[in-house]
Scaffold this motif. Structure first.
Motif, mmCIF file in Angstrom:
data_model
loop_
_atom_site.group_PDB
_atom_site.id
_atom_site.type_symbol
_atom_site.label_atom_id
_atom_site.label_comp_id
_atom_site.label_asym_id
_atom_site.label_seq_id
_atom_site.Cartn_x
_atom_site.Cartn_y
_atom_site.Cartn_z
ATOM 1 N N LYS A 54 0.808 -1.223 0.000
ATOM 2 C CA LYS A 54 0.000 0.000 0.000
ATOM 3 C C LYS A 54 0.840 1.272 0.000
ATOM 4 C CE LYS A 54 -2.791 -1.047 3.395
ATOM 5 N NZ LYS A 54 -3.706 -0.820 4.533
ATOM 6 N N ASN A 55 1.934 1.243 0.788
ATOM 7 C CA ASN A 55 2.732 2.465 0.908
ATOM 8 C C ASN A 55 3.549 2.776 -0.353
ATOM 9 O OD1 ASN A 55 4.462 0.315 1.296
ATOM 10 N ND2 ASN A 55 5.699 1.332 2.845
ATOM 11 N N LYS A 56 3.549 1.870 -1.325
ATOM 12 C CA LYS A 56 4.298 2.116 -2.572
ATOM 13 C C LYS A 56 3.376 2.508 -3.727
ATOM 14 C CE LYS A 56 8.395 0.493 -1.024
ATOM 15 N NZ LYS A 56 8.826 -0.888 -1.169
ATOM 16 N N VAL A 57 2.085 2.447 -3.453
ATOM 17 C CA VAL A 57 1.101 2.701 -4.518
ATOM 18 C C VAL A 57 1.322 4.058 -5.175
ATOM 19 C CG1 VAL A 57 -1.364 3.232 -4.839
ATOM 20 C CG2 VAL A 57 -0.684 1.092 -3.729
ATOM 21 N N LYS A 58 1.658 5.058 -4.339
ATOM 22 C CA LYS A 58 1.811 6.424 -4.855
ATOM 23 C C LYS A 58 2.858 6.536 -5.959
ATOM 24 C CE LYS A 58 4.929 7.800 -1.062
ATOM 25 N NZ LYS A 58 4.911 6.496 -0.342
ATOM 26 N N ASN A 59 3.821 5.622 -5.940
ATOM 27 C CA ASN A 59 4.898 5.685 -6.933
ATOM 28 C C ASN A 59 4.518 5.149 -8.309
ATOM 29 O OD1 ASN A 59 7.126 6.652 -5.196
ATOM 30 N ND2 ASN A 59 6.749 4.726 -4.126
ATOM 31 N N ILE A 60 3.435 4.416 -8.373
ATOM 32 C CA ILE A 60 3.118 3.791 -9.665
ATOM 33 C C ILE A 60 1.772 4.189 -10.271
ATOM 34 C CG2 ILE A 60 4.631 1.806 -9.218
ATOM 35 C CD1 ILE A 60 2.056 0.135 -8.806
ATOM 36 N N VAL A 61 0.890 4.767 -9.447
ATOM 37 C CA VAL A 61 -0.410 5.195 -10.000
ATOM 38 C C VAL A 61 -0.170 6.307 -11.028
ATOM 39 C CG1 VAL A 61 -2.509 6.486 -9.438
ATOM 40 C CG2 VAL A 61 -1.890 4.476 -8.095
ATOM 41 N N GLY A 62 -0.750 6.153 -12.183
ATOM 42 C CA GLY A 62 -0.571 7.147 -13.238
ATOM 43 C C GLY A 62 0.711 6.946 -14.029
ATOM 44 N N VAL A 63 1.635 6.182 -13.474
ATOM 45 C CA VAL A 63 2.900 5.881 -14.148
ATOM 46 C C VAL A 63 2.749 4.606 -14.972
ATOM 47 C CG1 VAL A 63 5.273 5.104 -13.704
ATOM 48 C CG2 VAL A 63 4.345 7.067 -12.453
ATOM 49 N N CYS A 64 1.993 3.664 -14.434
ATOM 50 C CA CYS A 64 1.758 2.392 -15.121
ATOM 51 C C CYS A 64 0.423 2.457 -15.858
ATOM 52 C CB CYS A 64 1.706 1.249 -14.108
ATOM 53 S SG CYS A 64 3.285 0.949 -13.320
ATOM 54 N N SER A 65 0.416 1.920 -17.065
ATOM 55 C CA SER A 65 -0.878 1.901 -17.769
ATOM 56 C C SER A 65 -1.766 0.810 -17.183
ATOM 57 C CB SER A 65 -0.685 1.732 -19.268
ATOM 58 O OG SER A 65 0.061 0.582 -19.537
ATOM 59 N N ILE A 91 -7.221 11.077 -12.290
ATOM 60 C CA ILE A 91 -7.169 10.064 -13.348
ATOM 61 C C ILE A 91 -7.947 8.811 -12.925
ATOM 62 C CG2 ILE A 91 -4.932 10.826 -14.244
ATOM 63 C CD1 ILE A 91 -3.748 8.325 -12.733
ATOM 64 N N VAL A 92 -8.113 7.912 -13.872
ATOM 65 C CA VAL A 92 -8.677 6.601 -13.565
ATOM 66 C C VAL A 92 -7.603 5.570 -13.893
ATOM 67 C CG1 VAL A 92 -10.496 4.934 -14.083
ATOM 68 C CG2 VAL A 92 -11.022 7.378 -14.105
ATOM 69 N N GLN A 93 -7.263 4.750 -12.924
ATOM 70 C CA GLN A 93 -6.178 3.765 -13.094
ATOM 71 C C GLN A 93 -6.753 2.403 -13.482
ATOM 72 O OE1 GLN A 93 -2.516 3.976 -12.529
ATOM 73 N NE2 GLN A 93 -2.870 2.079 -13.658
#
Ligand SMILES: *Cc1c(COP(=O)(O)O)cnc(C)c1O
Length: 231
Positions: free
Chosen positions: A84-95, A118-120
């Motif tokens: 959970k604490n790493k989610v911020k690093n990949i949301v919007g970065v990964c398709s 955005i919508v992930q």
């Protein structure tokens, strides 16, 4: 021709052949190159050879390689265990985040995406072999998880992903792929809000042809492209 280039061409050919054998069109199958432990330079070589999608396992590695330009020119997927604490690093970065397996994770990704406007897109990871040490939601709990997607406007659940138990042969893996396909079809019939069953991500270097035969439309291939990993 470099080894990576040769491997990419061979795997793309095998994917196309498996698709045709399964009565499907090669364009309907997405090959995701699993890039863990490979340098940015090697990842770029694979992209130059025709790879359109790459998948990374660890957030730390993804962040480091991304600034080096490793994924430029390809869509980026997250395919590893997600905290959970790493989610911020990949949301919007990964398709596509392929490894969402709990209510808390779904909520965290959605909140983060909504805050960013955005919508992930995500997949639900299923622990199809019911292995104690593996991530993924248990098959019988999948419906419960997907029913929650309606609460989370920051995500769109696009399908399912699995990493089956290690098998001695692709033939043995087939029963897990068949079980996944059945879940995929059943869920489609359930029509959960905010759940769109259009991607079934399964199959790796040893068994991607069997996965396609069983109904996969996304395969994740590492060592057949980059060679054996040396941990
Ligand atoms: C490493 C990895 C793959 C690819 O595995 P290979 O056997 O090297 O093809 C696919 N999916 C996930 C989640 C992985 O971690």
């Amino acid at each position: 021709m470099s080894e990576i280039t040769e491997n990419v061409r061979r795997v793309l050919e095998n994917v196309a052949e498996a698709a045709i054998r399964a009565g499907r069109s090669p364009e309907d199958i997405t090959l995701v190159a699993a890039t863990k432990m490979n340098t940015a330079e090697r990842v770029q070589e694979a992209i130059a050879a025709g790879i359109t999608d790459v998948g990374e396992n660890r957030v730390q590695e993804l962040v480091e390689k991304r600034v080096q330009g490793a994924y430029d020119g390809a869509r980026l997927h997250f395919i590893g265990h997600l905290q959970k604490n790493k989610v911020k690093n990949i949301v919007g970065v990964c398709s596509l985040i392929q490894s969402v397996d709990s209510y808390e994770l779904l909520k965290t990704v959605s909140d983060r995406a909504a805050a960013a406007g955005i919508v992930q897109d995500v997949l639900a990871e299923v622990n199809i072999g019911r292995e104690a040490a593996k991530s993924g939601v248990m098959p019988e709990k999948l419906g419960e998880l997907l029913a929650c997607a309606a609460e989370f406007p920051g995500v769109r659940v696009k399908g399912l992903m699995c990493v089956p138990p290690i098998c001695d042969s692709p033939v043995q893996a087939r029963k897990y792929f068949d079980a996944m396909y059945k879940l995929f079809v059943d869920i489609k019939g359930e029509k959960y809000d905010n759940v769109y069953m259009c991607i079934l991500s399964m199959g790796m270097s040893a068994d991607y042809a069997e996965a396609i035969a069983a109904g996969a439309d996304m395969v994740r291939v590492g060592s057949a492209i980059f060679g054996e990993r040396h941990y």
